[in-house]
Design an enzyme around this catalytic site. Structure first.
Site: not given
Ligand code: NOJ
Length: 541
Positions: A98, A198, A255, A321-322
């Site tokens: 990441d 990210d 992302e 994971h989100d």
């Molecule tokens: C995206 C990540 O996938 C997430 O888990 C994180 O909280 C936010 N970006 C901030 O870095």
């Protein structure tokens, strides 16, 4: 056909806290990941995306980095990382990590120095004076509350789009950018095979940081229009690519919340100034709007087909994971757990792009049960319940709201077997194991040829052995069918179809061909609830 390793790959996402603990402290770690490479290899995975394992106070579980070139002690050491990278390379697997460069932790030394207005690093973050005794503007943080925090030491506010402990870097600052590029090259020289970047669409902020329109007079206003895919963000992207990735044979996936299929060609492509692929967000909203609705099929067909046909290489995914577990949203965990998990798997995995499997998805892990607010760990969940308690919501109401939507659903420990704590740890896990682990686990599915795990293996094999699933063109079939998502992949003379009944009722499907893979025995005229089939329509393999 443009052959590159990351197009042919099957990727797997590891959330290190929750994958495998090796030392009994209840927290997953890098030696734990190393001990599970056989599992990944047997699944047909050849790229692993490792979520942040850097030194961090863990306010946002590692997405708040205090040292980009060190490993978080609970996860292990840099030697452990090197061992993992070496072992993966020996097996012919690649490792991507990441890259969190929209913000750092407030414990990063850059930020600590920047709190002094006289220090040149002050400009590395976004500092402003307050306005009339309040924050510099009315932007809301993505994790709730104001996007600004007052720093007593400097007397100024700093911008944080995420948690209060994740100050945003100021990408306008040339020196800061140079340091970030040095850090990226350091990892590339070490031999990592690429990055998941990210929050890349948030790096550019609207010049002048203006207030948002606020007709309802709210204290803070959702601020996406002023920091998500704002014009100018692509200049940053191009520079990052030129200065770093372009000089290495690596895989890059951004992302990219808010990037549309119309914009996609500016972000993704063969040019050394572009990324290989993006995680687009459009299909995610389809399960957040109405928690009682399993799947909005017509909209899902429209969104995914538009991305398949917009001319870019896709990152294919339904979990991370989100977001909550996909079968708890789109599927039916009560009546058709195995069937819906496998049908959803075939649906996304065989589209055109690189498929990603999120840990636990390959065994059909589900959302968990939260019985009290203390069960939640995620910083955004905690912010939510603090805010709602202040608005006099009852704990029951908060629990009902957060239960199905919390990011913690996807972060419960990996379910390896039916031993205590699901084989994840010999200690007390940092987040409770899902109580269904004795039924849903890797060991049980190893033994069952019809398991979800073995279905994922078959999907990976099918893709590995038939280039049509990697390189073939995509065409939507049966566009108006109310239960079935079907599409064709075509390469030269070869035509195959993926047909997924995404409903709990039988379906009529006017398509026939040689069965290559299915999630039921036999192939009757009708499709059973959640039945999926991959069939050859014409052309020899
Ligand atoms: C995206 C990540 O996938 C997430 O888990 C994180 O909280 C936010 N970006 C901030 O870095």
């Amino acid at each position: 056909m443009n052959h590159t390793w990351w197009k042919e790959a099957v990727a797997y996402q590891i959330y290190p806290r929750s994958f495998q603990d090796s030392n009994g402290d209840g927290m997953g770690d890098l030696p734990g990941v190393l001990s599970r490479l056989d599992h990944l290899q047997s699944l047909g995975v050849n790229v692993v995306w490792l979520c942040p394992m850097y030194k961090s106070p863990q306010d946002d579980n590692g997405y708040d980095i205090s040292d980009y070139q060190d490993i978080h002690a609970e996860f292990g050491t840099m030697e452990d990382f090197d061992r993992l990278l070496g072992a993966m390379h020996e097996r012919g697997m690649k490792l991507i990590v990441d890259l969190v460069i929209n913000h750092t932790s407030d414990e990063h030394r850059w930020f600590i120095e920047s709190r002094d207005p006289a220090n040149p690093k002050h400009d590395w973050y976004i500092w402003r004076d307050g306005k009339a005794g309040r924050e510099p503007n009315n932007w809301e943080s993505i994790f709730g509350g104001s996007a600004w925090k007052l720093d007593e030491q400097s007397g100024q506010y700093f911008l944080h789009l995420f948690s209060t402990r994740q100050p945003d870097l100021n990408w306008e600052n040339l020196e800061m950018r140079g340091e970030v590029y040095k850090m990226i090259r350091w990892w590339l020289d070490k031999g990592v095979d690429g990055f998941r970047i990210d929050a890349i669409s948030h790096m550019k902020k609207e010049p002048g940081l203006p207030d948002l329109p606020n007709p309802q007079g709210k204290p803070y206003v959702p601020s996406f229009p002023f920091h998500m895919n704002v014009p100018g963000v692509l200049d940053y992207l191009r520079e990052i690519c030129r200065e770093t990735f372009a000089h290495y044979d690596v895989m890059t996936v951004g992302e990219a919340n808010g990037v549309s299929s119309e914009d996609a060609n500016e972000w993704i492509g063969d040019s050394p100034e572009k990324l290989n692929m993006l995680f687009q967000f459009e299909h995610l909203g389809l399960w957040n709007t109405d928690p009682t609705k399993r799947i909005e099929l017509a909209k899902l067909k429209e969104v995914l087909t538009r991305w398949q046909k917009c001319g870019v290489w896709n990152a294919l995914y339904v979990e991370n994971h989100d977001i909550p577990r996909v079968i708890s949203k789109w599927g039916d965990t009560g009546n058709f757990w195995r069937e819906s998990a496998t049908s959803i798997a075939a649906l996304y995995f065989l589209m055109r792009g690189t498929p990603f499997i999120y840990q636990g998805q390959e065994i059909g892990m589900t959302n968990t049960e939260f019985t009290a607010l203390q069960d939640f760990n995620d910083v955004s969940a905690k912010n939510f319940f603090r805010a709602k308690r202040a608005e006099d919501w009852s704990d029951e109401r908060i629990l009902a709201e957060l239960g199905p939507t919390s990011r913690d659903n996807a972060r419960t420990p990996m379910q390896w077997d039916s031993s205590p704590q699901a084989g994840f740890t010999s200690g007390k896990p940092w987040l409770k194991v899902n109580p269904n682990f004795s039924r849903i686990n890797v060991a049980a599915q190893e033994k069952n040829p019809r398991s979800i795990l073995n279905f994922y293996r078959a999907l990976a094999r099918l893709r590995r052995e038939n280039p049509v699933f990697v390189h073939g063109e995509y065409e939507l079939l049966l566009a108006d069918h109310a239960q079935v998502f079907a599409y064709e992949r075509r390469l030269g003379e070869e035509r195959v179809a993926v047909v997924c009944n995404l409903s709990g009722a039988e379906a009529e499907v006017p398509l026939t061909g040689e069965l290559l893979l299915g999630n039921y025995e036999g192939d009757t005229a009708k499709y059973w609830p959640y039945e999926c089939r991959v069939i050859r329509l014409s052309g020899a393999p």
